[in-house]
Design an enzyme around this catalytic site. Structure first.
Site, PDB file in Angstrom:
ATOM      1  N   ARG A 171       0.863  -1.175   0.000  1.00 41.61           N
ATOM      2  CA  ARG A 171       0.000   0.000   0.000  1.00 41.61           C
ATOM      3  C   ARG A 171       0.898   1.223   0.000  1.00 41.61           C
ATOM      4  O   ARG A 171       1.876   1.276   0.764  1.00 41.61           O
ATOM      5  CB  ARG A 171      -0.860  -0.035   1.274  1.00 41.61           C
ATOM      6  CG  ARG A 171      -1.728   1.173   1.482  1.00 41.61           C
ATOM      7  CD  ARG A 171      -2.476   1.090   2.798  1.00 41.61           C
ATOM      8  NE  ARG A 171      -1.975   2.113   3.711  1.00 41.61           N
ATOM      9  CZ  ARG A 171      -2.646   2.591   4.761  1.00 41.61           C
ATOM     10  NH1 ARG A 171      -3.846   2.104   5.057  1.00 41.61           N
ATOM     11  NH2 ARG A 171      -2.136   3.512   5.533  1.00 41.61           N
ATOM     12  N   TYR A 208      -3.419  11.386   6.139  1.00 42.80           N
ATOM     13  CA  TYR A 208      -3.693  10.027   6.584  1.00 42.80           C
ATOM     14  C   TYR A 208      -2.656   9.052   6.002  1.00 42.80           C
ATOM     15  O   TYR A 208      -2.327   9.116   4.822  1.00 42.80           O
ATOM     16  CB  TYR A 208      -5.110   9.553   6.153  1.00 42.80           C
ATOM     17  CG  TYR A 208      -5.200   8.074   6.350  1.00 42.80           C
ATOM     18  CD1 TYR A 208      -5.413   7.550   7.622  1.00 42.80           C
ATOM     19  CD2 TYR A 208      -4.941   7.190   5.306  1.00 42.80           C
ATOM     20  CE1 TYR A 208      -5.376   6.192   7.835  1.00 42.80           C
ATOM     21  CE2 TYR A 208      -4.910   5.832   5.512  1.00 42.80           C
ATOM     22  CZ  TYR A 208      -5.124   5.335   6.784  1.00 42.80           C
ATOM     23  OH  TYR A 208      -5.054   3.990   6.997  1.00 42.80           O
ATOM     24  N   ASP A 214      -5.179   3.652   0.237  1.00 43.80           N
ATOM     25  CA  ASP A 214      -6.313   3.898   1.134  1.00 43.80           C
ATOM     26  C   ASP A 214      -6.701   5.373   1.046  1.00 43.80           C
ATOM     27  O   ASP A 214      -5.893   6.255   1.362  1.00 43.80           O
ATOM     28  CB  ASP A 214      -5.901   3.546   2.571  1.00 43.80           C
ATOM     29  CG  ASP A 214      -7.083   3.537   3.535  1.00 43.80           C
ATOM     30  OD1 ASP A 214      -8.183   3.975   3.137  1.00 43.80           O
ATOM     31  OD2 ASP A 214      -6.895   3.099   4.688  1.00 43.80           O
ATOM     32  N   HIS A 270      -9.358   6.508   2.708  1.00 46.18           N
ATOM     33  CA  HIS A 270      -9.842   6.754   4.064  1.00 46.18           C
ATOM     34  C   HIS A 270     -11.095   7.632   4.105  1.00 46.18           C
ATOM     35  O   HIS A 270     -11.172   8.616   4.853  1.00 46.18           O
ATOM     36  CB  HIS A 270      -8.731   7.332   4.948  1.00 46.18           C
ATOM     37  CG  HIS A 270      -8.741   6.776   6.338  1.00 46.18           C
ATOM     38  ND1 HIS A 270      -9.361   7.404   7.386  1.00 46.18           N
ATOM     39  CD2 HIS A 270      -8.254   5.632   6.843  1.00 46.18           C
ATOM     40  CE1 HIS A 270      -9.230   6.676   8.475  1.00 46.18           C
ATOM     41  NE2 HIS A 270      -8.567   5.581   8.176  1.00 46.18           N
ATOM     42  N   GLU A 319      -9.099   1.870  -1.550  1.00 47.19           N
ATOM     43  CA  GLU A 319      -9.839   1.484  -0.341  1.00 47.19           C
ATOM     44  C   GLU A 319     -10.627   2.666   0.195  1.00 47.19           C
ATOM     45  O   GLU A 319     -10.115   3.793   0.218  1.00 47.19           O
ATOM     46  CB  GLU A 319      -8.809   1.018   0.687  1.00 47.19           C
ATOM     47  CG  GLU A 319      -9.335   0.782   2.075  1.00 47.19           C
ATOM     48  CD  GLU A 319      -8.186   0.405   3.019  1.00 47.19           C
ATOM     49  OE1 GLU A 319      -7.149  -0.130   2.544  1.00 47.19           O
ATOM     50  OE2 GLU A 319      -8.312   0.654   4.220  1.00 47.19           O
ATOM     51  N   GLU A 327     -13.845  -1.611   6.716  1.00 44.51           N
ATOM     52  CA  GLU A 327     -13.256  -1.674   8.058  1.00 44.51           C
ATOM     53  C   GLU A 327     -14.167  -1.080   9.136  1.00 44.51           C
ATOM     54  O   GLU A 327     -14.030  -1.435  10.301  1.00 44.51           O
ATOM     55  CB  GLU A 327     -11.865  -1.036   8.091  1.00 44.51           C
ATOM     56  CG  GLU A 327     -11.850   0.455   7.839  1.00 44.51           C
ATOM     57  CD  GLU A 327     -10.431   1.006   7.705  1.00 44.51           C
ATOM     58  OE1 GLU A 327      -9.587   0.326   7.115  1.00 44.51           O
ATOM     59  OE2 GLU A 327     -10.194   2.116   8.203  1.00 44.51           O
ATOM     60  N   ARG A 374     -13.607  -5.554   3.197  1.00 45.90           N
ATOM     61  CA  ARG A 374     -12.458  -5.400   4.093  1.00 45.90           C
ATOM     62  C   ARG A 374     -12.898  -5.354   5.556  1.00 45.90           C
ATOM     63  O   ARG A 374     -12.602  -4.424   6.283  1.00 45.90           O
ATOM     64  CB  ARG A 374     -11.716  -4.097   3.752  1.00 45.90           C
ATOM     65  CG  ARG A 374     -10.585  -4.260   2.801  1.00 45.90           C
ATOM     66  CD  ARG A 374      -9.805  -2.957   2.699  1.00 45.90           C
ATOM     67  NE  ARG A 374      -8.725  -2.852   3.657  1.00 45.90           N
ATOM     68  CZ  ARG A 374      -8.786  -2.246   4.820  1.00 45.90           C
ATOM     69  NH1 ARG A 374      -9.880  -1.667   5.251  1.00 45.90           N
ATOM     70  NH2 ARG A 374      -7.720  -2.200   5.597  1.00 45.90           N
ATOM     71  N   GLU A 408      -4.137  -7.220   5.368  1.00 51.07           N
ATOM     72  CA  GLU A 408      -3.285  -6.068   5.717  1.00 51.07           C
ATOM     73  C   GLU A 408      -2.355  -6.488   6.858  1.00 51.07           C
ATOM     74  O   GLU A 408      -2.791  -7.163   7.794  1.00 51.07           O
ATOM     75  CB  GLU A 408      -4.180  -4.906   6.169  1.00 51.07           C
ATOM     76  CG  GLU A 408      -3.417  -3.658   6.565  1.00 51.07           C
ATOM     77  CD  GLU A 408      -4.362  -2.531   7.000  1.00 51.07           C
ATOM     78  OE1 GLU A 408      -5.462  -2.831   7.501  1.00 51.07           O
ATOM     79  OE2 GLU A 408      -3.988  -1.357   6.845  1.00 51.07           O
ATOM     80  N   TRP A 420     -12.491  11.875   8.666  1.00 49.52           N
ATOM     81  CA  TRP A 420     -11.063  11.622   8.874  1.00 49.52           C
ATOM     82  C   TRP A 420     -10.662  10.335   8.175  1.00 49.52           C
ATOM     83  O   TRP A 420     -11.306   9.366   8.195  1.00 49.52           O
ATOM     84  CB  TRP A 420     -10.719  11.509  10.375  1.00 49.52           C
ATOM     85  CG  TRP A 420      -9.279  11.071  10.491  1.00 49.52           C
ATOM     86  CD1 TRP A 420      -8.175  11.826  10.198  1.00 49.52           C
ATOM     87  CD2 TRP A 420      -8.796   9.768  10.844  1.00 49.52           C
ATOM     88  NE1 TRP A 420      -7.042  11.067  10.365  1.00 49.52           N
ATOM     89  CE2 TRP A 420      -7.392   9.818  10.741  1.00 49.52           C
ATOM     90  CE3 TRP A 420      -9.418   8.576  11.230  1.00 49.52           C
ATOM     91  CZ2 TRP A 420      -6.579   8.702  11.025  1.00 49.52           C
ATOM     92  CZ3 TRP A 420      -8.637   7.481  11.500  1.00 49.52           C
ATOM     93  CH2 TRP A 420      -7.215   7.546  11.405  1.00 49.52           C
TER      94      TRP A 420
HETATM   95  C1  GCO Z   1      -6.323   0.761   7.591  1.00 51.37           C
HETATM   96  C2  GCO Z   1      -7.138   1.681   8.400  1.00 51.37           C
HETATM   97  C3  GCO Z   1      -6.582   2.089   9.702  1.00 51.37           C
HETATM   98  C4  GCO Z   1      -7.620   2.854  10.497  1.00 51.37           C
HETATM   99  C5  GCO Z   1      -7.529   2.483  11.927  1.00 51.37           C
HETATM  100  C6  GCO Z   1      -8.524   3.225  12.779  1.00 51.37           C
HETATM  101  O1  GCO Z   1      -6.641   0.620   6.426  1.00 51.37           O
HETATM  102  O2  GCO Z   1      -5.414   0.174   8.135  1.00 51.37           O
HETATM  103  O3  GCO Z   1      -7.708   2.694   7.638  1.00 51.37           O
HETATM  104  O4  GCO Z   1      -5.354   2.769   9.593  1.00 51.37           O
HETATM  105  O5  GCO Z   1      -7.466   4.213  10.332  1.00 51.37           O
HETATM  106  O6  GCO Z   1      -7.730   1.095  12.038  1.00 51.37           O
HETATM  107  O7  GCO Z   1      -8.503   2.749  14.067  1.00 51.37           O
HETATM  108 MG    MG Z   2      -8.263   1.779   5.802  1.00 51.17          MG
END
Ligand code: GCO
Ligand code: MG
Length: 402
Positions: free
Chosen positions: A147, A159, A210, A212, A236, A262, A283, A339, A402
């Site tokens: 990634r 991020y 990602d 996010h 992602e 997630e 995921r 991951e 975020w």
């Molecule tokens: C990822 C996630 C994490 C989250 C975290 C929040 O893809 O690994 O986005 O980095 O931000 O799990 O608690």
């Molecule tokens: Mg993520």
């Protein structure tokens, strides 16, 4: 075999983890991860005050019935607090069943569908060249999938970009860190990273990214189109995950594969994404999606629609969760990718485990049960520290995802 005790253990070997240990009258114990990053004590209270009294004296062998009892029996369903609590109980009961049978949990799930679990690592950098060099370091270590994240010039706290070498840990002690986000600046900068990664390292490995949850559907569609030449494994969470219909719009515009899940807690939160074939990878994780019992159900639905798993494995998912994920990944036919962010040595010391990393892959090990435990004495040396995930704001001060 009846449950005689449920211990809820909070420890912070560098970051907070919530773990349960279920004890039975036959002396067999099982562990489950119940960590909810930034809101840990809400799950602790739910487990201690509300679930523990229901579990004492129950037959530890009735995993499905216990899941149904805790989920349906509570009337109030789903959500990020109750599902990790149910997940932890479920995971611990699978651990106990494996130990009682003398088998690793993946054997109870139908046996191994594969020899090893492909993982992706996290390459990052404050500038494109740094991330490109970091990708090279992962490839040299045998990773087949990486990634890539890069800081956006002028934005604080992008991020996925941390200051601690390989490790990215978004939660911080004290009140939430505030970060600044600008979608136009991100969209202008991000494609350059993937062009450069492919130019320097070629196409012989999987490349992931990602987003996010930051984009609107049409912005995400335009990013997907821009990245098509770089043949991404996935983008992602391009848009906020709870808005299932957003993914239809992305799908209409781009062939870049999409992953999400997630923050999804139940099959009902991703049912439509799967049955309408709006994503390529689901995921979810053992801890956030209701344990092995419920995750297996999500993945069985996904299999029908050609959707593969993309197991969330950030460092806030404890080694107990990772161990459970490795068993699920070993067994299910539609595993996609795991991951992998290695935990710190302090965390590994609190959670001795038999899974191991080798040449870009994870292997479950042959121990009965999950092959992971919590050393309660070591855990007690690391008291809980209140921490929050960051908050993102646009340049005008308004709150963004975020
Ligand atoms: C990822 C996630 C994490 C989250 C975290 C929040 O893809 O690994 O986005 O980095 O931000 O799990 O608690
Ligand atoms: Mg993520």
């Amino acid at each position: 075999m009846n449950i005689t005790d449920v211990r809820v253990i909070v420890t912070s070997p560098g970051r907070n983890f919530v773990t349960i240990k279920i004890v039975t009258d036959e002396g067999i114990t099982g562990v489950g991860d119940a960590t909810l990053n930034g809101s840990e004590l809400a799950v602790v209270a739910y487990l201690t005050e509300h679930l523990r009294p229901l579990l004492l004296g129950r037959d530890a062998g009735r995993i499905e019935e216990t899941w149904q009892y805790l989920y349906r029996g509570a009337y109030w369903r789903r959500g990020p607090v109750t599902m990790p609590a149910i997940a932890a109980v479920d995971t611990a009961l699978w651990d106990i069943k494996g130990k009682a049978a003398g088998m690793p949990v993946y054997q109870l799930l139908g046996g191994a569908s594969r020899e090893r679990i492909m993982v992706y690592g996290h390459a990052q950098g404050t500038a494109v060249e740094e991330t490109v060099a970091d990708v090279g370091r992962f490839l040299a270590r045998g990773y087949r999938a990486v990634r890539a994240q890069v800081a956006v010039p002028g934005l604080s706290g992008t991020y996925g970009v941390g200051s601690d070498g390989d490790r990215y840990e978004p939660a911080s002690i004290g009140l939430p860190e505030e970060t600044v986000w600008s979608t136009p600046e991100y969209l202008a900068h991000a494609p350059e990273l993937f062009a450069e990664v492919r130019r320097v390292h070629g196409y012989g490995f999987h490349l992931l990214h990602d987003v996010h949850h930051r984009l609107s559907p049409i912005e995400a569609a335009s990013l997907g189109k821009a990245l098509e030449p770089y043949r991404m494994f996935w983008i992602e969470d391009p848009t906020p995950s709870e808005d299932q219909s957003a993914f239809r719009l992305i799908r209409q515009h781009t062939t870049t594969p999409v992953a999400t899940g997630e923050i999804i807690n139940s099959i009902f939160d991703c049912q439509w994404l799967i049955t309408e074939r709006l994503i390529d990878y689901i995921r979810t994780s053992v801890v956030h999606a209701g344990g092995i019992t419920h995750l297996r159900r999500i993945l069985a639905l996904a299999e029908l629609y050609g959707v593969r798993s993309g197991s969330h494995g950030a460092t806030d998912l404890s080694p107990v969760c990772l161990a459970a994920a490795v068993h699920v990944n070993t067994a299910v036919p539609n595993f996609g990718i795991q991951e992998y962010m290695p935990h710190t040595p302090e965390t590994d010391a609190v959670f001795p485990h038999s899974y191991r990393f080798d040449n870009g892959h994870l292997m479950p090990g042959g121990d009965p049960g999950l092959g992971v435990d919590i050393d309660e004495d070591a855990a007690a040396e690391h008291p809980y520290e209140p921490a929050y995930l960051p908050v993102a704001r646009l340049r005008d001060g308004s709150v963004h995802d975020w």
